[in-house]
Design an enzyme around this catalytic site. Structure first.
Site, short mmCIF file in Angstrom:
data_model
loop_
_atom_site.label_atom_id
_atom_site.label_comp_id
_atom_site.label_asym_id
_atom_site.label_seq_id
_atom_site.Cartn_x
_atom_site.Cartn_y
_atom_site.Cartn_z
N ALA A 155 0.84 -1.20 0.00
CA ALA A 155 0.00 0.00 0.00
C ALA A 155 0.87 1.25 0.00
O ALA A 155 2.01 1.22 0.49
CB ALA A 155 -0.94 0.01 1.20
N ASP A 156 0.32 2.30 -0.54
CA ASP A 156 1.02 3.59 -0.52
C ASP A 156 -0.01 4.70 -0.38
O ASP A 156 -1.11 4.61 -0.95
CB ASP A 156 1.84 3.80 -1.79
CG ASP A 156 2.72 5.03 -1.71
OD1 ASP A 156 3.50 5.14 -0.75
OD2 ASP A 156 2.60 5.91 -2.58
#
Length: 202
Positions: A69-70
């Site tokens: 995730a970012d």
């Protein structure tokens, strides 16, 4: 087996709410935006890079599913990453003060022979924040290591006038969309059983 390709304690705490057993992977993935790369492409690419990097470490685990995730804060196309120092944090918060920005969080799942992702975009409106309030918040240290130099679940919540979107997504992992991805990959929640009378609770 589910793995989280992240060092973020916030993502670890959020993913735990979805009731899947998982292990966190300690890995470093470059987060460098190309000069002409649109913000939403950048955040999706980084999330996918994290998931793929984690899967590469688990080449011998045929049943591995890796979540990457970012999260990035975006204002008028400008990406506000993690501040490099207190002055940078103050400058970010001053730029966001009194304005509405976007928080883009991408979640990617990678398994052997399969990959998918989702992008969640939320809009966050800040009140006009005085310089003294910004200085006090930055002095407390919370902005460091946070995209956009703030944590919605912490002291910065007092600055937020309106949120449209996913609160958990702004924190770093949109739970509803992540749940859907996990279900699509067949990653089931842990089984819950009702304890029998007199059974020990551990």
């Amino acid at each position: 087996m589910l793995y989280l390709a992240s060092r973020s304690p916030r993502r670890t705490q959020l993913l735990a709410r979805l009731d899947r057993p998982f292990r966190a992977l300690d890995l470093e993935v470059p987060e460098v935006r190309a000069a002409d790369e649109p913000a939403r492409h950048y955040v999706q690419r980084v999330a996918a890079d994290k998931a793929r990097a984690g899967l590469a470490l688990l080449a011998d685990a045929a049943d591995a599913v890796v979540l990457g995730a970012d999260t990035e804060v975006v204002l008028e196309g400008r990406v506000f990453g993690k501040p490099v120092d207190a002055a940078d944090a103050c400058a970010m918060l001053q730029a966001l003060s009194g304005r509405t920005h976007q928080v883009m969080t991408a979640v990617a799942l990678a398994a052997h022979g399969r990959q998918d992702s989702v992008l969640v975009v939320s809009e966050v409106s800040f009140i006009d924040i005085g310089q003294d309030a910004i200085a006090a918040y930055v002095a407390g240290g919370e902005p460091m290591g946070k995209a956009g130099a703030y944590a919605i679940q912490g002291g910065a919540e007092r600055f937020i006038r309106h949120l449209a979107g996913s609160y958990s997504g702004v924190m770093g992992l949109p739970l509803q969309q992540t749940e859907q991805l996990l279900q699509a990959f067949g990653v089931s929640p842990a089984a819950f059983t009702t304890p029998t009378e007199g059974a020990a609770h551990v």
